[in-house]
Design a protein around this motif. Sequence first.
Motif, PDB file in Angstrom:
ATOM      1  N   TYR A   1       0.834  -1.203   0.000  1.00  0.00           N
ATOM      2  CA  TYR A   1       0.000   0.000   0.000  1.00  0.00           C
ATOM      3  C   TYR A   1       0.870   1.254   0.000  1.00  0.00           C
TER       4      TYR A   1
ATOM      5  N   PRO B   1       0.268   5.114   0.580  1.00  0.00           N
ATOM      6  CA  PRO B   1      -0.747   6.112   0.934  1.00  0.00           C
ATOM      7  C   PRO B   1      -0.575   7.408   0.140  1.00  0.00           C
TER       8      PRO B   1
ATOM      9  N   GLU C   1      -0.618  10.478   1.281  1.00  0.00           N
ATOM     10  CA  GLU C   1       0.391  11.322   1.939  1.00  0.00           C
ATOM     11  C   GLU C   1       1.538  10.419   2.342  1.00  0.00           C
TER      12      GLU C   1
ATOM     13  N   GLY D   1       4.981   8.884   3.850  1.00  0.00           N
ATOM     14  CA  GLY D   1       5.613   8.966   5.166  1.00  0.00           C
ATOM     15  C   GLY D   1       6.758   7.988   5.319  1.00  0.00           C
ATOM     16  N   LEU D   2       7.900   8.505   5.714  1.00  0.00           N
ATOM     17  CA  LEU D   2       9.063   7.665   6.004  1.00  0.00           C
ATOM     18  C   LEU D   2       9.685   8.189   7.303  1.00  0.00           C
ATOM     19  N   TYR D   3      10.540   7.381   7.924  1.00  0.00           N
ATOM     20  CA  TYR D   3      11.266   7.855   9.101  1.00  0.00           C
ATOM     21  C   TYR D   3      12.418   8.727   8.614  1.00  0.00           C
TER      22      TYR D   3
ATOM     23  N   TYR E   1      13.476  -2.672   7.151  1.00  0.00           N
ATOM     24  CA  TYR E   1      12.432  -2.712   8.176  1.00  0.00           C
ATOM     25  C   TYR E   1      11.058  -2.988   7.550  1.00  0.00           C
ATOM     26  N   PHE E   2      10.719  -2.208   6.518  1.00  0.00           N
ATOM     27  CA  PHE E   2       9.399  -2.403   5.890  1.00  0.00           C
ATOM     28  C   PHE E   2       9.311  -3.756   5.187  1.00  0.00           C
TER      29      PHE E   2
ATOM     30  N   HIS F   1       6.855  -7.106   5.934  1.00  0.00           N
ATOM     31  CA  HIS F   1       6.032  -7.781   4.931  1.00  0.00           C
ATOM     32  C   HIS F   1       6.505  -9.208   4.700  1.00  0.00           C
TER      33      HIS F   1
ATOM     34  N   GLN G   1       9.997   5.378  -0.951  1.00  0.00           N
ATOM     35  CA  GLN G   1       8.661   4.989  -0.484  1.00  0.00           C
ATOM     36  C   GLN G   1       8.043   3.938  -1.424  1.00  0.00           C
TER      37      GLN G   1
END
Lengths: 298, 414
Positions: free
Chosen positions: A75, A77, A79, A81-83, A94-95, A99, A139
């Motif tokens: 997914y 989004p 908007e 967003g990442l660290y 990490y992501f 998964h 992203q």
Amino acid sequence: MLTINNLTKTFDQVVAVNDVNLQVKSGEILGLIGQNGAGKTTTFRMILNFLTPDSGQITWKNKSLKKVNYDQIGYLPEERGLYPKMKVGEQLTYFAKLHGMKTAEIKQQIPKWMERFQVKGKLTDKVKDLSKGNQQKIQLIATLIHMPKLLILDEPFSGLDPVNADLLRAGILMLRNAGSAIIYSSHNMDYVEKISDNLIMLHNGNVVLSGDITDIRESFGRTKLFLESKLTSEQLANFPGVKIVKQHKKEFELTLSNPDIGKKIFAVATEKGYIPEFRQVPPSLEEIFRLKVGAVNE
Amino acid sequence: MNKFWIITKRVYCKNLKSGSWLFLVFSPLILVIIAAGIIYYISQNNQPVQVAVVSNNYVVTQFLKKSSNSEIQYENLTAKQANKKLINKEITGILKVKTKPVISAKYVELSNAETSLAIRKVQATLYGLKLNQTATQLHLTVTQLHSLASPVQVKKEIVSIENGKQIVKSNSTSVFNYVLSTGLTIFIMLIITIYGQIVAQEIAIEKGSRIMEILLTSVSATTHFFAKLTAILFLLITQLSIYFVIGKISWMWLKEQTLVKSFLPSVNIPMCWSTYSLTIILFFIIGTMTFAVLAALLGSLVSNQEQINMAVMPISLLALAGYFLSLMALSGDSTLVKFFSYIPFINIELMPVRLSLQHTTLIAANISLAIAALFLTGLTFLATKVYQSNILVYSKTGLIKKSASFFVQKNLSN
């Protein structure tokens, strides 16, 4: 296959999504178009189980999505967003781990995806030190790296320049060819037309159009005519059945009331011999979009 | 590694390197080292006060010279000599003593002298001289003089009630307990506030930056919630372990020091390493986790990072309330203090202080601990529900209204 039946969601008294039905098969791309507030993101959020529908069913391979393994879903989004303070490599790892990917596999895949999206930056760079475009690519990689079987992209092309948008398009097509079911939203009708197999147009939560893109366009008839001939603007405007005439340098863009008018214009335009351009096409998606949204608003 | 542990590991490792956590862990140690250093410096540089005695009376000058000790050194000088030495800063001050009509004195001291004379000590010395002089005039014997001058003895004993019996505590133990309790009061407040801030900020950043949406496509909100809290628990355990190891190593050196050696026999050391300390550690852990859960709940209500300071306000207020009641407990065990040492949120700050002051029994502390544990369980359950229903809700509704909204509208399913 993702199947949505009679999906409805209201917030207080506002109907966000009203009786939506859709299907996305494996290896198929569905484009969701609509104005802001049409219900696209709400639909995605219900598919992702972030919101509970008031009524209707969402199934993936005939199973409720609540029971589906999260590892199959990717997914992006609307908007992003990442660290910001996390290193690129750590972030992707990490992501990917979340998964279900194994460390060895991730190490093997990250350089390939960095190459595929031509990311300008090192894996040891902090995300905040990358340019906005490159952050967006990171992203995207985080969304695609685990090769999800169901890919949901909310406005994936927004903020991307044409070169990077083409890279993303290639990435999406690669996943489709690998058998992923892909559903995405976009305001860019050009991209929607280029990569979608099917289309759904939402307006105020209602489906106003759905189906194969070519079929949808053809259903409106070939009422657009692009012509380059010795006929003048006045002559064309006075032609019976011509509603609008627009001139782009030597080329004229005509809107016809009836596709058959095209044949008559062709006969007149070729009376004196060769003409460089005569192209009769259905209205573009953007025109259909304006037409539909305008009609509903009226 | 499953997803729960992947998140736990990331949150733990990230905070382990963060400035706020390192500050929380090492600031008390640095403060202790600085305080110890100051005390050590003072004890090493404790020079006696040099006082010049100017008097025409031989008896007075000799009496004062004989009463010189490690704190005050008297030197008999003429007024001229004394003034010269004072100008050269060779002495701390000049004591001019008159004997007629009665013994009286004037003391002049340098304003920037390294040490200062405690005037009551000079008074006591001169009082002794005066007493002797008066006794001689009245023809009193030494016994009569002692009988007249000796003060009334009042002996103070500190007791605590253990198993229905009065147990006498040494004064040093009381001082030790007081110092320990003051330290605990400040430390507990610091720890719950900073851990609360860490949790709320973690969640608000992920929510505000929309990372939460990506995370929740890979794990459930519940898994995410508990993984974060577990990481915080591990951080707390790491912090306490660091203190334990540093304490153990320092103790090996400290117990050989003369100052500590002289202090040790009068302190009830077994109390420090018994069920008392275990109870206090459990209060620490349950207390920090209670505030961490509250912080997670509040963090899930914000829509962006700017709202975080407003969201953590209840944590600061509760922590402050506990802090002030703990300060009250230091000065006495009032009914209010007793009552609040069983009230959730407050008890986790107040009860350890009362316990270390020995104002309460271990049984009472354990009852309060049980209340805290039960409350933590209930709060965690409630926070999980609020977290699930609010973590992806971005609205301009006020925080209080939003926290209540999950009761009527559960948007996010688990």
